[in-house]
Design an enzyme around this catalytic site. Structure first.
Site, mmCIF file in Angstrom:
data_model
loop_
_atom_site.group_PDB
_atom_site.id
_atom_site.type_symbol
_atom_site.label_atom_id
_atom_site.label_comp_id
_atom_site.label_asym_id
_atom_site.label_seq_id
_atom_site.Cartn_x
_atom_site.Cartn_y
_atom_site.Cartn_z
ATOM 1 C CD1 TRP A 1 -2.687 1.597 0.492
ATOM 2 C CD2 TRP A 1 -2.078 1.781 2.637
ATOM 3 N NE1 TRP A 1 -3.447 2.587 1.065
ATOM 4 C CE2 TRP A 1 -3.096 2.726 2.383
ATOM 5 C CE3 TRP A 1 -1.544 1.722 3.923
ATOM 6 C CZ2 TRP A 1 -3.586 3.596 3.359
ATOM 7 C CZ3 TRP A 1 -2.034 2.590 4.894
ATOM 8 C CH2 TRP A 1 -3.035 3.517 4.599
ATOM 9 C CG ASP B 1 -2.154 -3.068 7.341
ATOM 10 O OD1 ASP B 1 -1.804 -2.225 6.501
ATOM 11 O OD2 ASP B 1 -3.275 -3.029 7.911
ATOM 12 C CE LYS C 1 -10.005 -0.495 2.796
ATOM 13 N NZ LYS C 1 -9.029 0.287 3.599
#
Lengths: 427, 459
Positions: free
Chosen positions: B188, B269, B305
């Site tokens: 990311w 993560d 999300k």
């Protein structure tokens, strides 16, 4: 097979042999970590909550309480939440936050008809309440003026020191409070302003100084502004109590308006924690007045570059509440009424506390209680006296003698006055 | 105003400063004994610009920052007037109708909160909402996790995944003996910035294999094997962003053995738990095998999300420690990182999450809605794969159905991406990453056409 060879090289044989390899050493990476000291302000409420005494009084943290000692959710906020719930999605805000919220927030600080807003000269981003706004500014200051330092008034909100320290900006002291008069040490303050190197950065409390409640008068602000011009100093205003000090947000922004009139390119942190009671929503704004629109765009883009690796984009809920209220005339008027109500109750408690102490025949002067302004009263109590208030009377406040007037009610004011009288007259 | 004019105005205002002598304020306070500084010794004190002159800013030298590569895609998409435009940039879920989705359980929780008159909006503790923290730890580590039962986990509420990574990184920079973090290549885009600003130095380990569009396992093992003992390793718990390529369970076990034997510190993560396979437990397996071996680790969790709470900024950082005593001290130090950053975290989103997680019924409802989102994405993968096959688009496109989670790393290069944006109004990041969540049955054919054209006519 190459992959197997790679794995064998990387993982020692003995580790592979056990079916479930335990982590290599039995000791912790964090064994050396010291327990951190308790936060001096938030730690007070923790101690209060743990106290079983029915007489306990919390005049520690600066969160408003009504006359029953209960936290308050403003009517305008409840109504805004009713309108918001179930109608909107929770998509990411832009990195710089809610445009609508920022628009309304700048009007409060800079004025409804501010030319700076019209000319788009203000770089502004939504921030995580006042703390977040100050931190973003400190990080921005460090990044773009790495040799700069910050002058911080003595005393100040304790977390200011933590913020600029973590941003690695060196701190200098600005004399401010005059213990003998429990008022402003204006002469020393002006001395420090004059003696600072030209172009120094200063943290100023726009109104209702925390913890002392001591604000410069309008004339004094004008002199400070003038001297800032002479020295080309940078003024950064932390405005956490607009509306809370006098009850009138316009009046509470007077210092900022003076500096704007005098042409200073100010920075400003605003918070809705107290004046809208939105404490836990973490909603505020950082603004920096620039030379022109192009510069404001550049500065804003850089503020966003600092926010992105900290939290990506700010929380939406508090921003919706603020923009719903301030964007609706009726709700905004309701808010103004409610803010005045809170400020008036505090002003009333100041008067009553002073009267109570004078009636008790206290030999000391208590006029500072009504001279000071905003949520806090810097009582002048010593740490030892504060400790006695806690241990003998179950009254909780920070050890610097700061009393949160918002925690004072008609129900506890007699008890509080008696206790203060006790610890200041007996040894 | 262009640069030359700005400089001209500044020169003028500097000149003006030497010509205009200011008048001091008419009344001074009683405590001031100073004479007005009209004839002082210090030349700097002589004059000040009048308000009418242009002031100069100490930040005049600040240059415009670059657009964020990911969020900038949505900015460009919004500007495009084309009716066939498709936004496959940011990883935010969209329904079949292309609309953002608020989960039913979230709406219910919202209503409960709004209708509860006893609810207040006071400050949370620095570490956040206690219920939320406990429930988050259970969610990622498992309710029966020995680490939780032994009170060895320090959990703090943070601002979504970003905030959790930043607070964790700052903690490591202050208290951990190794200041280097290894991140996968690619990762990311915000990861390197987060850790650099936190005070760590960032290195990479091989991860993605462009030739297979899968995992470069050999490269990963070699690079982590060569890392200095104690180095921090960032691992995507599942649904790797941007590639969608995850290690198999067998590969995860080998990674764990390597990390533990070298004393490396894993930092997970977890932004897509439940979104990858549709199962919350399956998607947490990588983390749980590391907890099971008794070792220490960090985890950053996000509810952006999997609960659709994007803008509410809800997440948690957990540090699994060797002992309860250490966990207590670690938590106290985490507070010192948080307090000067934002004092305490936002209450709204965490309250919604806690409301949902603590009730058996709403929790189950959530898992069903979550699985529906994951299933729709999996179905988009199959539709896109089938559409490319039907067009006879050259190349092996099986990675579209092999990759996992919200994103597909198409393998398209930046010229091909630019072509697709210009000619087909497809918006995606220039690394070839597409958000499958942004696709629908209606838009798959258009995307397939765009990919086909890009592959056959560009580079």
């Amino acid at each position: 097979m190459a992959l197997g060879a790679a794995i064998s090289r990387a993982i020692p044989r003995r580790a592979l042999s056990s079916a479930a390899t335990s982590a290599r050493s039995a000791s912790s990476w964090w064994g050396h970590v010291e327990p951190a000291p308790k936060d001096p302000i938030l730690g007070v409420t923790e101690a209060f909550l743990a106290d079983p005494s029915p007489d306990k009084v919390n005049v520690g943290v600066g969160a408003y309480r009504d006359d029953n000692g209960k936290p308050v959710v403003l009517e305008c906020v409840r109504e805004a939440e009713r309108r918001i719930a179930g109608t909107l999605n929770m998509e990411y805000l832009p990195m710089g936050g809610s445009v609508k919220m920022i628009e309304e927030t700048l009007k409060l600080a800079y004025g409804e008809d501010s030319e700076f807003i019209k000319d788009k000269r203000i770089a502004a981003v939504q921030a995580l309440s006042g703390t977040g706004a100050c931190r973003l500014f400190a990080d921005f200051q460090k990044r773009f003026l790495p040799d700069s330092q910050i002058y911080i008034p003595i005393p100040t909100w304790a977390n200011h020191h933590n913020i600029w320290r973590d941003a690695r900006v060196p701190q200098r002291t600005l004399r401010y409070y005059h213990p003998e008069s429990k008022g402003l040490d204006f002469a020393s303050m002006m001395d420090d302003i004059r003696n600072a190197p030209n172009g120094s950065f200063f943290l100023l409390h726009a109104c209702a100084h925390n913890p002392t409640g001591v604000d410069p008068s309008e004339e004094q602000w004008r002199e400070i502004s003038y001297q800032f011009k002479v020295k080309n100093h940078f003024p950064f205003f932390d405005m956490a109590y607009q509306g809370f000090a006098s009850g009138d947000p316009e009046r509470d922004a007077k210092a900022i308006r003076i500096f704007l009139e005098d042409g200073h390119p100010i920075g400003c942190a605003q918070s809705y924690a107290k004046n809208m009671g939105l404490y836990g929503q973490r909603i505020g704004c950082l603004s920096i007045l620039c030379e022109d629109e192009m510069q404001a765009v550049a500065v804003k883009s850089q503020l966003q570059q600092l926010a992105r690796p900290m939290y990506s984009n700010p929380p939406v809920h508090g921003a919706l509440i603020v923009s719903t209220i301030l964007g609706d005339t009726e709700l905004k008027n309701l808010w103004l009424k409610e803010v005045k109500g809170m400020a008036d109750r505090i002003i009333g408690m100041r008067k009553a506390l002073r009267e109570n102490l004078e009636k008790l025949g206290s030999p000391l002067s208590w006029e500072h209680i009504t001279n000071q302004i905003g949520m806090f009263c810097y009582s002048g109590l010593t740490p030892e006296q504060v400790d006695r208030l806690t241990s003998e009377f179950h009254i909780y406040m920070t050890r610097n003698g700061r009393i949160s007037m918002a925690g004072v009610t008609t129900g506890n004011i007699g008890y509080l006055a008696n206790a203060i009288h006790e610890v200041t007259t007996s040894s | 105003m262009d640069a030359a004019n700005v400089r001209g105005v500044r020169r003028l205002s500097t000149l003006v400063r030497h010509l205009i002598v200011p008048s001091p304020p008419s009344s001074s306070s009683s405590s001031s004994t100073e004479a007005p500084p009209m004839a002082s010794q210090n030349p700097n004190d002589l004059v000040a610009p009048s308000p009418a002159a242009a002031f100069s800013s100490v930040f005049a030298h600040v240059a415009q920052g670059p657009e964020d590569p990911i969020l900038g895609v949505t900015v460009a998409y919004n500007k495009d007037p084309s009716p066939v435009k498709v936004n496959l940039g940011v990883g935010a879920y969209r329904t079949e109708e292309g609309k953002p989705l608020v989960l039913n359980v979230v709406r219910k929780a919202e209503q409960m909160l709004v209708n509860d008159p006893s609810r207040v909006k006071e400050y949370l503790p620095i570490t956040g909402l206690a219920d939320f923290n406990k429930l988050s730890a259970k969610l990622i580590f498992g309710a029966d996790s020995p680490a939780i039962q032994e009170n060895r986990v320090a959990t703090v509420q943070c601002l979504s995944g970003t905030g959790s990574l930043r607070v964790g990184g700052e903690f490591l920079a202050r208290h951990y003996h190794e200041r280097t973090i290894y991140i996968p290549l690619p990762t990311w885009g915000n990861h390197p910035k987060v850790f650099t600003l936190a005070g760590l130095s960032v290195k990479t380990y091989r991860y993605y294999d462009p030739a297979t569009r899968g995992l470069n396992f050999q490269g990963l093992i070699e690079d982590l094997g060569a890392a200095p003992s104690g180095a921090i390793v960032l691992l995507h718990a599942c649904a790797h962003n941007p590639t969608g390529v995850d290690p198999t369970p067998e590969q995860w076990e080998q990674i764990r053995q390597l990390i533990r034997s070298k004393g490396l510190l894993p930092f997970f993560d977890s932004a897509y738990q439940g979104f990858a396979s549709g199962s919350l437990d399956a998607d947490a397996q990588s983390v749980r095998i590391f907890v099971a071996d008794g070792g220490e680790l960090l985890t950053a969790q996000s509810y952006a999300k999997n609960m659709g709470l994007y803008g509410e900024r809800v997440g948690a950082l957990s540090i699994v420690c060797r002992s309860a005593d250490v966990a207590v001290r670690v938590e106290s130090q985490l507070k010192l990182v948080i307090r000067p950053m934002y004092s305490n975290p936002p209450i709204h989103g965490a309250s919604i999450v806690a409301t949902i997680l603590k009730d058996r019924e709403t929790y189950n409802e959530w898992t069903i809605e979550l699985k529906a989102m994951a299933d729709r994405i999996i179905s988009m993968r199959h539709q896109l794969f089938d559409a490319l096959k039907a067009r006879g688009t050259p190349g092996d496109w099986s990675h579209i159905i092999k990759q996992i989670g919200m994103f597909t790393f198409t393998g398209l290069n930046s010229q091909q991406v630019a072509f697709m944006t210009k000619d087909f109004h497809i918006y995606m990041t220039s690394d070839g990453r597409i958000s499958m969540a942004g696709l629908s049955s209606k838009t798959v054919p258009h995307l397939a056409d765009a990919i086909h054209a890009a592959v056959t006519t560009v580079n």
